[in-house]
Design an enzyme around this catalytic site. Structure first.
Site, short mmCIF file in Angstrom:
data_model
loop_
_atom_site.label_atom_id
_atom_site.label_comp_id
_atom_site.label_asym_id
_atom_site.label_seq_id
_atom_site.Cartn_x
_atom_site.Cartn_y
_atom_site.Cartn_z
N ARG A 41 1.12 -1.22 0.22
CA ARG A 41 0.05 0.21 -0.29
C ARG A 41 1.00 1.49 -0.07
O ARG A 41 0.58 2.17 -0.81
CB ARG A 41 -1.07 0.15 1.04
N GLY A 377 -13.69 -4.43 1.03
CA GLY A 377 -13.99 -4.25 1.34
C GLY A 377 -14.62 -3.46 0.07
O GLY A 377 -16.41 -3.40 -1.12
#
Length: 400
Positions: A41, A377
């Site tokens: 990330r 998600g």
């Protein structure tokens, strides 16, 4: 989807001397001693920061880390160590600011990483007053955190509403384009693989995708419930009998339009799940009452290989077996090879979800697909057809 992008602002020289606030995703895994254990990330966050620096901006980088109690950050919740690691990756001096909501000192050419935004009271509730106060920190707000795009919070949605300019960073822009290419603007035939333990966790995805895709492949415990819906004996396999009627409805949608919903014709079964489990391959009609399905068999894999080989767009979310164990990994292994082969022939393939990415990585297929989504998600909610608040607000702010 039309949103303003950071690249457009950079290319037109609109960042020079501006205060740019980048909502990044630095929520990285850390070891017990607080050290970064996976920097994917952080690597994905570099292009936006570098783009702003190259454009002559003063750069603020904001992120959450974990789920701290608002107003009561502990040392373990702090982004300080992550900021230091990020500075080394960036190859640029990085400052760190703790109490930043009321003001940040940063000059053009400088980068300051802000303390964990979820420590601010009102962040997760998307408090309007907090959002307006933080929006005053910048001339340009950039959302580059796709992993939080499904959450309407102060730094993901509220700030975008009140900042002078709001745009998407390169990572968010890539995600939007890739997801749009996989669903709304997909080339057909479109095949979707939806695997996992329970239909209930993926039901809305299945309902949303069934009218759209040409081939819907279900795997794992989800496939077992579909087999139950066909009246098959699945022994003591994991399934959700209460959702049999929902499976029948999804199957009817596929049949009505001439789509394909292939179910396993042969499977790998065992009396218990474990590395030491003895197993056998059998036809679906030959499962014993004391056995459980833990993978698909070679005939089923061959059928899926052919269907995936015909597809021009492939969405993969979920394994078709217990791929973490050597005795039940071959179905998912073969599936990953089939997707890689189809991609090599020109199909567009997108992989999303933690288990799916782990499987693709385990079978050396991660670099052989077209796109890997960084948002767990957010990826799932997009596949469910839901509106992502952080993207919607950028669309609303788009002025051409």
């Amino acid at each position: 989807m039309k949103v303003k992008t950071l690249k457009e602002l950079a290319d037109s020289g609109q960042l020079k001397g501006k205060r740019v606030f980048i909502r990044a995703d630095m929520n990285v895994p850390r070891s017990a001693d607080g050290k970064v254990s996976n920097d994917l990330r952080l690597r994905e966050s570099i292009p936006a920061v570098q783009m702003a620096l190259d454009g002559g901006a003063a750069v603020m980088v904001c992120s959450h880390l974990g789920r701290p109690k608002e107003g009561a950050l502990t040392e373990g919740d702090s982004l300080r160590g992550v900021a230091e690691y990020f500075g080394k990756m960036l190859g640029h001096d990085v400052k760190f600011a703790t109490d930043w909501v009321d003001g940040v000192e940063v000059n053009p050419g400088e980068v300051v990483v802000l303390e964990n935004c979820r420590g601010n009271v009102g962040e997760t509730a998307n408090d309007e007053e907090l959002s307006k106060k933080m929006a005053k920190l910048c001339d340009v707000y950039v959302n580059d955190a796709f992993g939080t795009a499904h959450r309407a919070q102060a730094t993901t949605e509220g700030m975008a509403r009140y900042a002078p300019i709001a745009c998407a960073g390169p990572l968010l822009d890539k995600e939007i384009k890739a997801l749009t290419a996989s669903v709304e603007k997909a080339q057909h035939p479109l095949a979707a693989i939806v695997g996992g333990a329970k239909v209930s966790t993926k039901l809305t995805i299945l309902i949303h995708l069934a009218p759209i895709v040409d081939t819907l492949i279900v795997g794992g415990g989800i496939a077992n419930t579909f087999l139950l819906a066909e009246g098959k004996n699945i022994g003591k396999s994991l399934a959700e009998p209460s959702l049999v009627d929902e499976c029948k409805k999804i199957k009817a949608v596929m049949e009505e339009k001439g789509g394909k919903l292939p179910l396993p014709v042969d499977v790998v079964v065992a009396r218990h799940m474990g590395y030491d489990a003895g197993y056998r391959i059998c036809d679906i009609e030959d499962i014993h009452d004391d056995e459980m399905i833990l993978d698909i068999g070679p005939k089923s894999s061959k059928e899926l290989r052919e269907l995936i080989g015909e597809a021009k767009t492939i969405i993969w979310n979920g394994p078709v077996g217990v791929f973490e164990m050597d005795n039940f990994k071959e179905g998912t292994h073969d599936l990953s090879r089939s997707i890689a082969a189809a991609t090599k022939k020109g199909a567009f393939s997108i992989v999303g979800g933690g288990d799916t990415i782990a499987a693709a990585k385990a079978f050396n297929s991660l670099d052989k697909v077209s796109y890997v989504s960084t948002g767990g998600g957010a990826f799932l909610e997009f596949m469910e057809g839901k509106t992502l608040p952080a993207v919607k607000v950028l669309e609303e702010r788009y002025d051409g």
